[in-house]
Motif scaffolding. Structure first.
Motif, PDB file in Angstrom:
ATOM      1  N   ASN A 140       4.708  -2.133   3.000  1.00  0.00           N
ATOM      2  CA  ASN A 140       3.483  -2.160   3.806  1.00  0.00           C
ATOM      3  C   ASN A 140       2.248  -2.600   3.024  1.00  0.00           C
ATOM      4  O   ASN A 140       1.126  -2.516   3.535  1.00  0.00           O
ATOM      5  CB  ASN A 140       3.239  -0.777   4.420  1.00  0.00           C
ATOM      6  CG  ASN A 140       4.326  -0.402   5.402  1.00  0.00           C
ATOM      7  OD1 ASN A 140       4.643  -1.186   6.280  1.00  0.00           O
ATOM      8  ND2 ASN A 140       4.921   0.770   5.245  1.00  0.00           N
ATOM      9  N   GLN A 141       2.466  -3.056   1.783  1.00  0.00           N
ATOM     10  CA  GLN A 141       1.326  -3.460   0.955  1.00  0.00           C
ATOM     11  C   GLN A 141       1.217  -4.975   0.804  1.00  0.00           C
ATOM     12  O   GLN A 141       0.164  -5.475   0.433  1.00  0.00           O
ATOM     13  CB  GLN A 141       1.456  -2.822  -0.440  1.00  0.00           C
ATOM     14  CG  GLN A 141       1.420  -1.301  -0.397  1.00  0.00           C
ATOM     15  CD  GLN A 141       1.666  -0.682  -1.764  1.00  0.00           C
ATOM     16  OE1 GLN A 141       2.151  -1.334  -2.682  1.00  0.00           O
ATOM     17  NE2 GLN A 141       1.330   0.590  -1.900  1.00  0.00           N
ATOM     18  N   GLU A 142       2.313  -5.672   1.055  1.00  0.00           N
ATOM     19  CA  GLU A 142       2.343  -7.121   0.832  1.00  0.00           C
ATOM     20  C   GLU A 142       2.032  -7.862   2.127  1.00  0.00           C
ATOM     21  O   GLU A 142       2.694  -7.657   3.149  1.00  0.00           O
ATOM     22  CB  GLU A 142       3.736  -7.540   0.325  1.00  0.00           C
ATOM     23  CG  GLU A 142       4.118  -6.927  -1.011  1.00  0.00           C
ATOM     24  CD  GLU A 142       3.443  -7.609  -2.183  1.00  0.00           C
ATOM     25  OE1 GLU A 142       2.750  -8.620  -1.964  1.00  0.00           O
ATOM     26  OE2 GLU A 142       3.627  -7.146  -3.318  1.00  0.00           O
ATOM     27  N   GLU A 143       1.032  -8.736   2.087  1.00  0.00           N
ATOM     28  CA  GLU A 143       0.608  -9.464   3.293  1.00  0.00           C
ATOM     29  C   GLU A 143       1.755 -10.278   3.900  1.00  0.00           C
ATOM     30  O   GLU A 143       1.924 -10.321   5.121  1.00  0.00           O
ATOM     31  CB  GLU A 143      -0.580 -10.388   2.980  1.00  0.00           C
ATOM     32  CG  GLU A 143      -1.900  -9.645   2.780  1.00  0.00           C
ATOM     33  CD  GLU A 143      -2.256  -8.698   3.924  1.00  0.00           C
ATOM     34  OE1 GLU A 143      -2.066  -9.076   5.103  1.00  0.00           O
ATOM     35  OE2 GLU A 143      -2.710  -7.567   3.648  1.00  0.00           O
ATOM     36  N   THR A 144       2.556 -10.923   3.046  1.00  0.00           N
ATOM     37  CA  THR A 144       3.654 -11.754   3.564  1.00  0.00           C
ATOM     38  C   THR A 144       4.665 -10.911   4.337  1.00  0.00           C
ATOM     39  O   THR A 144       5.196 -11.334   5.355  1.00  0.00           O
ATOM     40  CB  THR A 144       4.394 -12.477   2.417  1.00  0.00           C
ATOM     41  OG1 THR A 144       4.732 -11.511   1.420  1.00  0.00           O
ATOM     42  CG2 THR A 144       3.584 -13.572   1.806  1.00  0.00           C
TER      43      THR A 144
END
Length: 445
Positions: free
Chosen positions: A397-401
Motif C-alpha cells: 500500500n506504499q508503492e504508487e505503481t
C-alpha cells in the motif's frame, strides 16, 4: 548477447532504478486474464495431478527412510499459519496499512530439507528413481514403493549419479533424498553458499564441489560433468519442468488448508502471495499452481534482493535469460544466499509472463529486521532470505505503481476481505549458533 545499458534504461525506465540498487516495485504489463493465459500454457492441471499421485506412491518409501514424516503419512507438507501479531507490528512500525488477514506458509519447516526446495528437488529425484526402477524391473506396477528402501534397490542405485548446481537449499534437498535412495551425489555449490549447508551435505555422504564464482557457473560446470557420465542425471534448476511441477503441487494442497482456516478465495475475497525468488523455479512453480487453482482471484508477487534481481531484470526488459544482473552493473552478491542468482530461468520467465502480477526488491539490511520482527511477535525463526517475503505486504500500500494496479483491478474496496500469504522458503535447519549470528547482524540498509 551485447547489452546496451543506456538503450535499455531509455526503453524501460525502471532499469535505471534497478541498476542503482534502489528498492523498486514493478507491475507486470504483460499479465493477462487466466482465460487468455491458458491458451498458450505448455503445462496443465493434469501434469500437477500426475506429480501429486507420484508423491503419494512414494509416501511408504519416504516414511521408511524419514520416520519424521510418519505423522503426515509420508507426505511432505507444511502448515499455513495466521500471523496476526506481525501484521499489527508491520502496520505500526512501517505504516503498512495492511488490511485483511496475513498468513505464513511455513515451507521453512518442511520435513527432510527444511525449505521450499523439499518440494521440487525431492520430487525430481523421486521421479527419476521411479523411471529407473520401472525400466530395470526393480519395481513393477502395483508394488509398494517401500521396496525401494531394501538393500538390493540401494545397491542398484549406487551405480547411478545425481548432480545439481546450487546456492544451498536445492543442493540440500537433492543431496539428502538422493543419498537416501542410494545414489552417488555431487552438489556443485557457488561461492555464496553457506558453510553450514556444505557441512550438512557432507555429513550425508554427498560430494560437494565448491566454486569461487556464482550460481550460473556452478550450474554450467555441473551440467558439463554430468553430461560426460552416461549414468549421471543432472537436475537443472533453470529449465526443469519436473522440478517446476513438484513446486506446483503445493498450490493444490493449499486449497484444503485455506478451507480449514475458513478462508474464502473468490472475486470478493482476493488472495495475494509473496514469494522470494532466485533463479525462479520454486516461486514460478508455486505461482503457476496457484493461478491454475484460483485463476484471476490470486495475485502473485515475487521478491528479490536489490543486488540480484535477476527475474525482475529479465521480465521487465523482456530479455529473460539473455540478460544478467551483472550486465546492468550489479554484483549478484547478497546476504540472501538462496536468492544470489545473476541470470534467471528463461523457462520460468516465459511461463510467468501472462501470470505474474509483479515484483518487489529488498535491500539486505531489511531481511534481518523482518527476521527479528517475526521472532519477537510470533516466535517463528526464518532464515534471512525467506524474510524477503515480507517486503510484499509491507510495501503493497506504499508503492504508487502497486496502488494503481489495485485500483485498475477493482481491488481497493475488497482489501478488507483479502488474504495475504508470505511464503517462507527456508530456515528450520539453520544451526543454533548461526541463528544467534543472524539475530545480531545489521547490514547497511
Amino acid at each position: 548477447m551485447k547489452i546496451n545499458l543506456q538503450e535499455l534504461e531509455e526503453k524501460f525506465p525502471i532499469v535505471r532504478d534497478i541498476a542503482q540498487e534502489k528498492e523498486v516495485a514493478w507491475i507486470n504489463p504483460d499479465k493477462t486474464s487466466m482465460e487468455e493465459a491458458r491458451k498458450t500454457m505448455e503445462l496443465s492441471m493434469k501434469d500437477i495431478d500426475d506429480a501429486e499421485a507420484r508423491l503419494e506412491r512414494f509416501a511408504p518409501f519416504i516414511m521408511k527412510c524419514f520416520p519424521e514424516t510418519k505423522a503426515r503419512n509420508g507426505i511432505i507438507e507444511s502448515v499455513l499459519t495466521p500471523i496476526p501479531e506481525i501484521q499489527i507490528k508491520i502496520n505500526e512500525k512501517y505504516n503498512s496499512d495492511l488490511k485483511g488477514k496475513l498468513l505464513l506458509k511455513q515451507d521453512s519447516h518442511l520435513a527432510i530439507a527444511g525449505s521450499v526446495k523439499a518440494r521440487g528437488g525431492i520430487y525430481e529425484v523421486l521421479k527419476h528413481t521411479e523411471d529407473l526402477a520401472l525400466e530395470n524391473g526393480i519395481l513393477k506396477p502395483g508394488d509398494s514403493y517401500e521396496k525401494l528402501a531394501e538393500p538390493e534397490a540401494r545397491e542398484f542405485f549406487r551405480g547411478y549419479t545425481i548432480q545439481v548446481g546450487s546456492t544451498g537449499n536445492l543442493g540440500m534437498s537433492i543431496g539428502i533424498m538422493s543419498a537416501a535412495v542410494g545414489y552417488e551425489v555431487i552438489v556443485h555449490m557457488s561461492a555464496d553458499a553457506k558453510q553450514w549447508k556444505k557441512d550438512l551435505l557432507r555429513s550425508h555422504g554427498v560430494t560437494v564441489i565448491e566454486y569461487e564464482s556464482d550460481y550460473s557457473e556452478a550450474v554450467k560446470n555441473g551440467r558439463k560433468q554430468s553430461d560426460e557420465n552416461p549414468k549421471s542425471y543432472f537436475v537443472d534448476d533453470e529449465n526443469s519442468r519436473t522440478l517446476f511441477l513438484g513446486y506446483a503441487v503445493a498450490a493444490k494442497r493449499l486449497v484444503g488448508q485455506l478451507e480449514q482456516l475458513g478462508v474464502t478465495v473468490d472475486a470478493e475475497h482476493p488472495l495475494f502471495t509473496y514469494i522470494p525468488c532466485g533463479v525462479g523455479g520454486a516461486p514460478g512453480g508455486v505461482s503457476f499452481g496457484l493461478k491454475l487453482m484460483f485463476g484471476d482471484n490470486v495475485h502473485c508477487f515475487f521478491v528479490e534482493p536489490t543486488q540480484a534481481p535477476c527475474m525482475l531484470t529479465g521480465m521487465a526488459t523482456g530479455l529473460n535469460h539473455e540478460i544478467s544482473v551483472q550486465d546492468i552493473g550489479l554484483t549478484g552478491l547478497t546476504h540472501a544466499d538462496g536468492l544470489a542468482v545473476g541470470r534467471p530461468s528463461g523457462f520460468v520467465g516465459g511461463v510467468m509472463k501472462p501470470l505474474l502480477s509483479g515484483e518487489f526488491t529488498i535491500r539486505d539490511g531489511k531481511l534481518y529486521d523482518y527476521m527479528r520482527d517475526l521472532l519477537e511477535t510470533e516466535d517463528i525463526f526464518l532464515e534471512p532470505s525467506a524474510c524477503a517475503a515480507f517486503q510484499g505486504p509491507i510495501r503493497l500500500n506504499q508503492e504508487e505503481t502497486v496502488k494503481e494496479y489495485l485500483k485498475e483491478q477493482g481491488l481497493i474496496e475488497k482489501m478488507g476481505n483479502a488474504t495475504h500469504i508470505a511464503w517462507a522458503t527456508g530456515g528450520s535447519l539453520v544451526p543454533e549458533e548461526i541463528r544467534e549470528e543472524y539475530k545480531n547482524t545489521y547490514p547497511e540498509k
